[in-house]
Design an enzyme around this catalytic site. Structure first.
Site, PDB file in Angstrom:
ATOM      1  N   CYS A 228       0.799  -1.225   0.000  1.00 23.41           N
ATOM      2  CA  CYS A 228       0.000   0.000   0.000  1.00 23.41           C
ATOM      3  C   CYS A 228       0.829   1.272   0.000  1.00 23.41           C
ATOM      4  O   CYS A 228       0.281   2.366  -0.192  1.00 23.41           O
ATOM      5  CB  CYS A 228      -0.924   0.024   1.218  1.00 23.41           C
ATOM      6  SG  CYS A 228      -1.571  -1.571   1.704  1.00 23.41           S
TER       7      CYS A 228
ATOM      8  N   HIS B  89      -3.647   7.427   5.909  1.00 24.42           N
ATOM      9  CA  HIS B  89      -3.733   6.103   5.281  1.00 24.42           C
ATOM     10  C   HIS B  89      -5.142   5.556   5.487  1.00 24.42           C
ATOM     11  O   HIS B  89      -5.744   5.026   4.561  1.00 24.42           O
ATOM     12  CB  HIS B  89      -2.679   5.174   5.880  1.00 24.42           C
ATOM     13  CG  HIS B  89      -2.611   3.843   5.215  1.00 24.42           C
ATOM     14  ND1 HIS B  89      -2.316   3.690   3.879  1.00 24.42           N
ATOM     15  CD2 HIS B  89      -2.818   2.593   5.693  1.00 24.42           C
ATOM     16  CE1 HIS B  89      -2.334   2.410   3.568  1.00 24.42           C
ATOM     17  NE2 HIS B  89      -2.632   1.713   4.640  1.00 24.42           N
TER      18      HIS B  89
ATOM     19  N   HIS C  30      -9.680   0.939  -1.137  1.00 26.20           N
ATOM     20  CA  HIS C  30      -8.219   0.800  -1.055  1.00 26.20           C
ATOM     21  C   HIS C  30      -7.706   0.390  -2.426  1.00 26.20           C
ATOM     22  O   HIS C  30      -7.962  -0.726  -2.884  1.00 26.20           O
ATOM     23  CB  HIS C  30      -7.876  -0.256  -0.009  1.00 26.20           C
ATOM     24  CG  HIS C  30      -6.446  -0.243   0.416  1.00 26.20           C
ATOM     25  ND1 HIS C  30      -5.410   0.037  -0.446  1.00 26.20           N
ATOM     26  CD2 HIS C  30      -5.862  -0.482   1.621  1.00 26.20           C
ATOM     27  CE1 HIS C  30      -4.270  -0.029   0.199  1.00 26.20           C
ATOM     28  NE2 HIS C  30      -4.516  -0.335   1.458  1.00 26.20           N
TER      29      HIS C  30
END
Length: 421
Positions: free
Chosen positions: A167, A300, A337
C-alpha cells in the site's frame, strides 16, 4: 533510516498536471465532485462472481465515456494499463505538454500491486475450460505492465521504474520521482500508480478477514476492515524553473518525501506507530517543514482496527497534543483501497485539496452529524465529516501511506501560492 529521499538537493519540484481514474469516474472532475459531495464509490460490483465470499462490495471503476480498447489498443494491454494511460493523458493535457514532442525524454515512476493479474486469471480460466489449447508466455501479467505501457504510449525514453511495496507503493514512486527530478537525473517525470480488481486480492483479503462487510469506516467506532477499490493516478513532476519557463501554472510543490519500515510483522502494523512516525518525520525534515506548519493530513485510513490505531499513535508521536486538532481526511472511505495505487491517488487528492482550498468529507454512517458522534474515542483524530471543510489559508499538507510488510511512506506538499511566495 531517518532521512528523506534526496538530502541536500536544491531543485524545487512542482506538480504541473494530474489525472485520475477511480470508482467515482474517469477524470479529475468526477473524482473531486464525488469526494466533495461525500459520496462513496464502494458498492456491489460486477467484475467477477463474489457470491462465495463473505463480503460483496468494492469501488469498481464505471464504464468509460469512450471505447476503451479502441482508444488504447494492444494485444498485451491490460485493464490496469489502460487505467494508467487514461490518467496520464489527462495529466499531460493539464500540464500543457504535447505527445511525443514534450515527453520524449520523460522518466516514468509507477506503482502496482497486481499488474495484469486480472488478465492472468481470465487466461487461466480459459485454459481450464478448454478454450485455449496452447500455453504461451504472458507479458501482460507482469507488475511492470502499467509503467511500461505508459512509456510505449508516450514514446518516452527516460528511465522506467516500477515500485511494488504493497500500500505504500504509490507514495514511494512519487518519492523516487522527486529524487530524480531534484538531482537532475530527470527533467520531467510521470509518477503514479494503477491497479485493477482481481480475484486474487479480493479472495486474499477476505481470507485474512481484513475486509468490512459494509463500506470501510476509517477512525469510526465499529470499524471492521477495509474496502477494495481500483483505478489509477498520474502526476506530472518537473523542476519549478522549467515549469515557469514554459508558462505552466504549478498545482502544488512536492516538497518532501520519507520512508521507513516497521520491521515487525507481515500484516500487522507496529502497535506504537514508531515506524510510521519515522517516515513522517523524514518527510517533514526533507521538506524543511516543522510539524506545527502542517495544516491538514490525508491519512492512510484503511478502517482496520489495528492500522487506524497505529496511525493515530504515529500522528500523536509527531504532532503531540495538536494531533487531535489537525483536520484529517481518509480518501479510502470514498474510493476504497487502491492497493499499489492508493498512495498515488491520495497524494493527488491532497494536491486537489490544497489547490481548491477545502478538505473533502469522509463518507460514513454519521454524515449528517457534524459533531461526529460515531467517531472512535480511542483514535481521537479531527476527522472531517458531513460537508467539506474550507481551508483557504492551508499552506502545507501531509499524505501518509502504511503498508503490509511494515513499509511506510509520507509526502509533504505545499500550496503553490505558498511555495511561490
Amino acid at each position: 533510516m531517518r532521512a528523506g529521499f534526496a538530502a541536500g538537493a536544491d531543485r524545487r519540484v512542482v506538480v504541473s498536471g494530474v489525472g485520475a481514474v477511480s470508482g467515482l469516474g474517469w477524470g479529475i472532475e468526477p473524482l473531486w465532485q464525488g469526494l466533495a459531495s461525500g459520496r462513496s464509490a464502494i458498492r456491489p460490483f460486477q467484475r467477477f462472481d463474489h457470491s462465495a465470499h463473505r463480503t460483496h462490495l468494492a469501488a469498481e471503476v464505471p464504464a468509460p465515456p469512450f471505447e476503451l480498447e479502441r482508444r488504447f489498443p494492444g494485444r498485451q494491454q491490460t485493464l490496469a494499463g489502460r487505467f494508467a494511460l487514461a490518467a496520464v493523458d489527462e495529466a499531460l493535457a493539464e500540464a500543457g505538454l504535447c505527445v511525443p514532442r514534450d515527453v520524449a525524454e520523460a522518466a516514468v515512476f509507477f506503482s502496482s500491486s497486481t499488474g495484469g493479474m486480472w488478465e492472468s486469471e481470465a487466461f487461466l480460466a480459459d485454459v481450464l475450460a478448454g478454450r485455449r489449447q496452447r500455453l504461451h508466455a504472458m507479458a501482460a501479467q507482469q507488475l511492470n505492465c502499467p509503467g511500461d505501457a505508459i512509456a510505449r504510449h508516450l514514446g518516452a525514453s527516460g528511465a522506467v521504474q516500477t515500485i511494488s511495496s504493497a500500500c505504500a507503493s504509490g507514495a514511494l514512486a512519487l518519492g523516487a520521482a522527486l529524487r530524480a527530478v531534484r538531482s537532475g537525473a530527470a527533467e520531467l517525470a510521470i509518477a503514479g500508480g494503477s491497479d485493477s480488481l482481481c480475484q486474487l486480492t479480493y479472495a486474499g483479503f477476505n481470507a485474512l478477514r481484513a475486509v468490512d462487510e459494509a463500506p470501510c469506516r476509517p477512525f469510526r467506532a465499529g470499524r471492521a476492515g477495509m474496502s477494495i477499490g481500483e483505478g489509477a493516478a498520474a502526476l506530472v513532476l518537473e523542476p519549478l524553473e522549467r515549469a515557469l519557463a514554459r508558462g505552466a501554472v504549478p498545482l502544488a510543490e512536492l516538497a518532501g518525501a520519507g520512508a521507513s519500515c516497521d520491521a515487525h510483522h507481515m500484516t500487522a502494523p507496529e502497535p506504537s506507530g514508531a515506524g510510521a512516525a519515522t517516515a513522517i518525520e523524514a518527510a517533514l525534515s526533507d521538506a524543511g517543514v516543522p510539524p506545527e506548519a502542517i495544516d491538514f493530513i490525508n491519512s492512510h485510513g484503511t478502517g482496520t482496527p489495528l492500522n487506524d490505531l497505529a496511525e493515530w499513535r504515529a500522528l500523536e508521536r509527531v504532532f503531540g497534543e495538536r494531533a487531535r486538532r489537525i483536520p484529517l481526511t481518509a480518501t479510502k472511505a470514498a474510493l476504497g483501497h487502491l492497493l499499489g495505487c492508493s498512495g498515488a491517488i491520495e497524494a493527488l487528492v491532497t494536491v486537489l485539496c490544497l489547490q481548491r482550498g477545502e478538505l473533502h468529507p469522509v463518507p460514513g454512517p454519521d454524515d449528517g452529524d457534524a459533531a461526529g458522534a460515531a467517531l472512535d474515542s480511542e483514535v481521537p483524530v479531527a476527522l472531517v465529516v458531513g460537508r467539506p471543510l474550507a481551508l483557504p489559508e492551508a499552506r502545507a499538507a501531509l499524505s501518509a501511506s502504511l503498508a503490509f510488510g511494515g513499509s511506510n511512506a509520507a509526502l509533504v506538499f505545499l500550496r503553490w501560492e505558498a511555495a511561490g511566495a
